[in-house]
Design a protein around this motif. Sequence first.
Motif, PDB file in Angstrom:
ATOM      1  N   VAL A  88       0.859  -1.185   0.000  1.00  0.00           N
ATOM      2  CA  VAL A  88       0.000   0.000   0.000  1.00  0.00           C
ATOM      3  C   VAL A  88       0.892   1.230   0.000  1.00  0.00           C
ATOM      4  O   VAL A  88       1.835   1.325   0.785  1.00  0.00           O
ATOM      5  CB  VAL A  88      -0.927   0.023   1.240  1.00  0.00           C
ATOM      6  N   GLN A  89       0.586   2.173  -0.894  1.00  0.00           N
ATOM      7  CA  GLN A  89       1.315   3.439  -0.980  1.00  0.00           C
ATOM      8  C   GLN A  89       0.278   4.561  -1.011  1.00  0.00           C
ATOM      9  O   GLN A  89      -0.304   4.834  -2.060  1.00  0.00           O
ATOM     10  CB  GLN A  89       2.174   3.465  -2.248  1.00  0.00           C
ATOM     11  N   GLY A  90      -0.008   5.151   0.150  1.00  0.00           N
ATOM     12  CA  GLY A  90      -1.044   6.185   0.218  1.00  0.00           C
ATOM     13  C   GLY A  90      -2.411   5.598  -0.089  1.00  0.00           C
ATOM     14  O   GLY A  90      -2.846   4.650   0.545  1.00  0.00           O
ATOM     15  N   ASN A  91      -3.067   6.127  -1.138  1.00  0.00           N
ATOM     16  CA  ASN A  91      -4.387   5.606  -1.516  1.00  0.00           C
ATOM     17  C   ASN A  91      -4.304   4.628  -2.680  1.00  0.00           C
ATOM     18  O   ASN A  91      -5.318   4.279  -3.272  1.00  0.00           O
ATOM     19  CB  ASN A  91      -5.341   6.758  -1.851  1.00  0.00           C
ATOM     20  N   GLU A  92      -3.108   4.179  -3.007  1.00  0.00           N
ATOM     21  CA  GLU A  92      -2.915   3.232  -4.106  1.00  0.00           C
ATOM     22  C   GLU A  92      -2.354   1.912  -3.596  1.00  0.00           C
ATOM     23  O   GLU A  92      -1.700   1.860  -2.564  1.00  0.00           O
ATOM     24  CB  GLU A  92      -1.908   3.770  -5.136  1.00  0.00           C
ATOM     25  N   LEU A  93      -2.622   0.879  -4.373  1.00  0.00           N
ATOM     26  CA  LEU A  93      -1.922  -0.389  -4.203  1.00  0.00           C
ATOM     27  C   LEU A  93      -0.851  -0.442  -5.277  1.00  0.00           C
ATOM     28  O   LEU A  93      -1.098  -0.069  -6.424  1.00  0.00           O
ATOM     29  CB  LEU A  93      -2.874  -1.570  -4.386  1.00  0.00           C
ATOM     30  N   LEU A  94       0.328  -0.903  -4.909  1.00  0.00           N
ATOM     31  CA  LEU A  94       1.399  -1.113  -5.872  1.00  0.00           C
ATOM     32  C   LEU A  94       1.710  -2.600  -5.915  1.00  0.00           C
ATOM     33  O   LEU A  94       1.749  -3.258  -4.870  1.00  0.00           O
ATOM     34  CB  LEU A  94       2.662  -0.347  -5.483  1.00  0.00           C
ATOM     35  N   ALA A  95       1.935  -3.095  -7.116  1.00  0.00           N
ATOM     36  CA  ALA A  95       2.266  -4.516  -7.266  1.00  0.00           C
ATOM     37  C   ALA A  95       3.424  -4.661  -8.228  1.00  0.00           C
ATOM     38  O   ALA A  95       3.424  -4.076  -9.315  1.00  0.00           O
ATOM     39  CB  ALA A  95       1.068  -5.302  -7.771  1.00  0.00           C
ATOM     40  N   GLN A  96       4.405  -5.432  -7.796  1.00  0.00           N
ATOM     41  CA  GLN A  96       5.486  -5.826  -8.697  1.00  0.00           C
ATOM     42  C   GLN A  96       5.027  -7.109  -9.377  1.00  0.00           C
ATOM     43  O   GLN A  96       4.605  -8.048  -8.705  1.00  0.00           O
ATOM     44  CB  GLN A  96       6.781  -6.066  -7.923  1.00  0.00           C
ATOM     45  N   THR A  97       5.063  -7.104 -10.695  1.00  0.00           N
ATOM     46  CA  THR A  97       4.634  -8.276 -11.449  1.00  0.00           C
ATOM     47  C   THR A  97       5.750  -8.691 -12.399  1.00  0.00           C
ATOM     48  O   THR A  97       6.757  -7.995 -12.532  1.00  0.00           O
ATOM     49  CB  THR A  97       3.358  -7.998 -12.275  1.00  0.00           C
ATOM     50  N   SER A  98       5.528  -9.774 -13.083  1.00  0.00           N
ATOM     51  CA  SER A  98       6.509 -10.236 -14.069  1.00  0.00           C
ATOM     52  C   SER A  98       6.614  -9.290 -15.258  1.00  0.00           C
ATOM     53  O   SER A  98       7.553  -9.369 -16.035  1.00  0.00           O
ATOM     54  CB  SER A  98       6.149 -11.646 -14.546  1.00  0.00           C
ATOM     55  N   LYS A  99       5.658  -8.354 -15.385  1.00  0.00           N
ATOM     56  CA  LYS A  99       5.683  -7.375 -16.471  1.00  0.00           C
ATOM     57  C   LYS A  99       6.034  -5.969 -15.998  1.00  0.00           C
ATOM     58  O   LYS A  99       5.915  -5.020 -16.758  1.00  0.00           O
ATOM     59  CB  LYS A  99       4.324  -7.356 -17.186  1.00  0.00           C
ATOM     60  N   GLY A 100       6.426  -5.812 -14.729  1.00  0.00           N
ATOM     61  CA  GLY A 100       6.820  -4.505 -14.224  1.00  0.00           C
ATOM     62  C   GLY A 100       5.975  -4.057 -13.047  1.00  0.00           C
ATOM     63  O   GLY A 100       5.298  -4.847 -12.401  1.00  0.00           O
ATOM     64  N   LEU A 101       6.013  -2.742 -12.787  1.00  0.00           N
ATOM     65  CA  LEU A 101       5.289  -2.153 -11.665  1.00  0.00           C
ATOM     66  C   LEU A 101       3.898  -1.722 -12.117  1.00  0.00           C
ATOM     67  O   LEU A 101       3.754  -1.013 -13.113  1.00  0.00           O
ATOM     68  CB  LEU A 101       6.064  -0.948 -11.119  1.00  0.00           C
ATOM     69  N   TYR A 102       2.893  -2.125 -11.344  1.00  0.00           N
ATOM     70  CA  TYR A 102       1.503  -1.775 -11.638  1.00  0.00           C
ATOM     71  C   TYR A 102       0.881  -1.124 -10.410  1.00  0.00           C
ATOM     72  O   TYR A 102       1.320  -1.367  -9.286  1.00  0.00           O
ATOM     73  CB  TYR A 102       0.691  -3.024 -12.027  1.00  0.00           C
ATOM     74  N   TYR A 103      -0.142  -0.297 -10.643  1.00  0.00           N
ATOM     75  CA  TYR A 103      -0.848   0.340  -9.534  1.00  0.00           C
ATOM     76  C   TYR A 103      -2.359   0.169  -9.708  1.00  0.00           C
ATOM     77  O   TYR A 103      -2.857  -0.016 -10.816  1.00  0.00           O
ATOM     78  CB  TYR A 103      -0.492   1.830  -9.423  1.00  0.00           C
ATOM     79  N   SER A 104      -3.055   0.248  -8.570  1.00  0.00           N
ATOM     80  CA  SER A 104      -4.511   0.173  -8.561  1.00  0.00           C
ATOM     81  C   SER A 104      -5.038   1.240  -7.615  1.00  0.00           C
ATOM     82  O   SER A 104      -4.500   1.434  -6.523  1.00  0.00           O
ATOM     83  CB  SER A 104      -4.980  -1.199  -8.079  1.00  0.00           C
ATOM     84  N   LYS A 105      -6.081   1.937  -8.049  1.00  0.00           N
ATOM     85  CA  LYS A 105      -6.727   2.941  -7.196  1.00  0.00           C
ATOM     86  C   LYS A 105      -8.111   2.479  -6.756  1.00  0.00           C
ATOM     87  O   LYS A 105      -8.857   3.249  -6.171  1.00  0.00           O
ATOM     88  CB  LYS A 105      -6.831   4.276  -7.944  1.00  0.00           C
ATOM     89  N   ASN A 106      -8.463   1.216  -7.048  1.00  0.00           N
ATOM     90  CA  ASN A 106      -9.790   0.718  -6.675  1.00  0.00           C
ATOM     91  C   ASN A 106      -9.708  -0.614  -5.925  1.00  0.00           C
ATOM     92  O   ASN A 106     -10.509  -1.508  -6.131  1.00  0.00           O
ATOM     93  CB  ASN A 106     -10.690   0.600  -7.907  1.00  0.00           C
ATOM     94  N   GLY A 107      -8.722  -0.712  -5.045  1.00  0.00           N
ATOM     95  CA  GLY A 107      -8.625  -1.890  -4.190  1.00  0.00           C
ATOM     96  C   GLY A 107      -8.146  -3.149  -4.894  1.00  0.00           C
ATOM     97  O   GLY A 107      -8.308  -4.235  -4.368  1.00  0.00           O
ATOM     98  N   GLY A 108      -7.560  -3.009  -6.068  1.00  0.00           N
ATOM     99  CA  GLY A 108      -7.026  -4.164  -6.775  1.00  0.00           C
ATOM    100  C   GLY A 108      -7.963  -4.770  -7.798  1.00  0.00           C
ATOM    101  O   GLY A 108      -7.681  -5.823  -8.350  1.00  0.00           O
ATOM    102  N   ILE A 109      -9.065  -4.104  -8.079  1.00  0.00           N
ATOM    103  CA  ILE A 109     -10.013  -4.622  -9.073  1.00  0.00           C
ATOM    104  C   ILE A 109      -9.439  -4.474 -10.472  1.00  0.00           C
ATOM    105  O   ILE A 109      -9.570  -5.360 -11.313  1.00  0.00           O
ATOM    106  CB  ILE A 109     -11.379  -3.914  -8.937  1.00  0.00           C
ATOM    107  N   SER A 110      -8.787  -3.336 -10.741  1.00  0.00           N
ATOM    108  CA  SER A 110      -8.107  -3.142 -12.029  1.00  0.00           C
ATOM    109  C   SER A 110      -6.696  -2.607 -11.775  1.00  0.00           C
ATOM    110  O   SER A 110      -6.450  -1.939 -10.758  1.00  0.00           O
ATOM    111  CB  SER A 110      -8.906  -2.188 -12.931  1.00  0.00           C
TER     112      SER A 110
END
Length: 114
Positions: A88-110
């Motif tokens: 969790v980074q502030g109001n975002e979720l950050l995820a390291q994936t096999s394709k790079g860094l991704y973020y979500s602002k809706n709880g991980g739905i997209s």
Amino acid sequence: MGQIVNFGREMIRINSEKNRIEYSTNGGNSWHSRDSSPNAGKFYSLCVYGNELLACTSKGVYYSKNGGNNWHSRFIGSTAGEFEEITVQGNELLAQTSKGLYYSKNGGISWHRR
């Protein structure tokens, strides 16, 4: 890789050797099995997001509203690659994936590439 997060009055961890979620109510002196759900796949990473536990697994992002007793799919799309770590980074979720860094602002739905 094992990981520990604080969730309410419990400590929750991934036991990577047994691929299960465990909890402790005494500061880690003893651990008890909570879940070894094969439906979620292999657990890689945990984070606390509001009143939920989120987990990166070999099958995508899963969530639990009851301390890891039950897990439900939140995102299983392949567009972001395989999820490896989540935070969790502030109001975002950050995820390291096999394709790079991704973020979500809706709880991980997209997820969107950063």
